[in-house]
Design a protein around this motif. Structure first.
Motif, PDB file in Angstrom:
ATOM      1  N   ILE A 305       4.847  -1.983 -12.950  1.00 16.08           N
ATOM      2  CA  ILE A 305       4.074  -0.800 -13.321  1.00 16.08           C
ATOM      3  C   ILE A 305       3.941  -0.763 -14.844  1.00 16.08           C
ATOM      4  N   PRO A 306       2.753  -0.568 -15.377  1.00 20.00           N
ATOM      5  CA  PRO A 306       2.593  -0.510 -16.836  1.00 20.00           C
ATOM      6  C   PRO A 306       3.504   0.542 -17.462  1.00 20.00           C
ATOM      7  N   ALA A 307       4.001   0.235 -18.655  1.00 17.80           N
ATOM      8  CA  ALA A 307       5.003   1.090 -19.295  1.00 17.80           C
ATOM      9  C   ALA A 307       4.529   2.526 -19.437  1.00 17.80           C
ATOM     10  N   LEU A 308       3.278   2.733 -19.805  1.00 16.89           N
ATOM     11  CA  LEU A 308       2.794   4.093 -20.021  1.00 16.89           C
ATOM     12  C   LEU A 308       2.762   4.874 -18.707  1.00 16.89           C
ATOM     13  N   ASP A 309       2.409   4.217 -17.615  1.00 16.14           N
ATOM     14  CA  ASP A 309       2.405   4.897 -16.319  1.00 16.14           C
ATOM     15  C   ASP A 309       3.829   5.155 -15.827  1.00 16.14           C
TER      16      ASP A 309
END
Length: 363
Positions: A305-309
């Motif tokens: 999962i992308p860090a920002l999400d």
């Protein structure tokens, strides 16, 4: 205004995914982005500010043996607070922790009442253990006792088959979820395996905890219905140990648990890629320690999962999902300040510099 203590947070205030501000003020425990006129007693904190983190699956008032005393519950809540976790969704507890609501120095809790499980199909001393004919009545009871959530045990080991299996017939689940919704509560369920998921989602469930049994057949259903998952990957990490302990008595169950563990990251990433809402939860309070929210965010990133999400899953997005404000004008000043930008490296979450509850520095 000059008679009130004021907190100023300056640096980079991460008010939203795409909303970064230079400073905020906390006056009488509430956030404002307008500098108060005439404020004299001002405390300034500098750094990167996030809304107080969310653990959307924990258990205050519970340990591996069952309910605990208030002193132990207090220590659990303090441990979460020191980790920057200021909003907890308590996903089932046999203890009455309402007294925590009167403590301004402790995290805020959204309770799901007590677990509702099938007779002899869950951990001893944790749940109401009932038969399907009583499910609607117990769901109604816990919906009235909780803070807008009810927690079911959707599957557990069946001693006759020696493996995980669904706990509730479809008709009773449909009626129970409908009753919870009528009373204004959302429903979530503990589910490790595959075979309970379709019935629960088609019956209208709002969330599934763990969700290790998701497959290419059920992931689209979750996405279509908007059913959230809280993967609790720091808990799923214990599956191999559990499997080893049950190998002699329940070899099918042990093999199943190992398989669910081996594909855990692929399962979470596939759900995320399909558009299933994913939120951070640790399952603290049973056999796991409290204060693991940073580790769970890191696990989501490891899953792909992308860090920002992943950050949003414990910050802005999680708060919106639970119906609680973040760093909005007029919201309670519940926030965490870090020395570095957590968007660049989620490991920053493990080292909060300052913790603020209702505008007061508490850690």
């Amino acid at each position: 205004m000059s008679d009130h203590k004021v907190l100023r947070v300056k640096g980079r205030v991460l008010a939203g995914l795409d909303d970064v501000r230079d400073e905020l003020w906390a006056v009488d425990g509430r956030i404002t982005y307008e500098q108060p006129i005439g404020a004299r007693d001002v405390t300034t904190v500098e750094g990167w500010a996030l809304p107080g983190l969310v653990d959307a699956h924990c258990h205050v008032g519970l340990d591996r043996h069952g309910p605990v005393d208030d002193a132990t519950s207090e220590q659990q809540a303090l441990t979460d607070r020191e980790a920057g976790t200021l909003l907890l969704r308590d996903a089932g507890s046999p203890s009455d922790t309402r007294w925590i609501d009167d403590r301004p120095d402790l995290p805020k809790i959204i309770r799901a009442g007590r677990h509702i499980a099938r007779t002899r199909r869950y951990i001893r001393n944790y749940a109401h253990e009932i038969e399907p004919g009583d499910l609607v009545a117990y769901v109604a009871q816990e919906a009235r006792r909780g803070d807008g959530w009810v927690k079911l045990v959707g599957d557990w080991i069946d001693r006759e088959t020696g493996d995980l299996s669904a706990c509730w017939p479809r008709g009773e689940v449909e009626a129970a979820i409908a009753e919870a919704h009528r009373l204004g509560a959302r429903v979530t369920a503990h589910c490790f395996a595959e075979d309970s998921l379709r019935d629960l989602v088609e019956a209208g469930i709002d969330c599934v905890e763990h969700a290790t049994g998701l497959t290419e057949d059920t992931i689209p259903l979750f996405a279509e219905r908007g059913v959230a998952i809280v993967p609790t990957l720091v808990n799923i990490a214990t599956f191999p140990h559990l499997a080893d302990g049950g190998e002699a008595k329940f070899p099918r169950w042990s093999a199943h648990m190992r398989d669910l563990y081996e594909r855990r990251y692929d399962t979470v990433r596939a759900a995320y890629d399909a558009g299933v809402p994913v939120f951070v939860g640790t399952d603290a309070g049973g056999s796991l320690a409290h204060g693991l929210v940073a580790a769970e965010v890191a696990e989501l990133v490891k899953a792909g999962i992308p860090a920002l999400d992943a950050l949003s899953a414990t910050a802005w997005g999680a708060r919106a999902w639970l119906g609680r404000p973040g760093l909005e004008e007029g919201a309670p000043a519940d926030l965490v300040v870090y020395d570095e930008d957590p968007r660049a490296d989620v490991r920053v979450l493990a080292a909060p510099r300052r913790i603020v509850l209702d505008g007061r520095i508490v850690g």
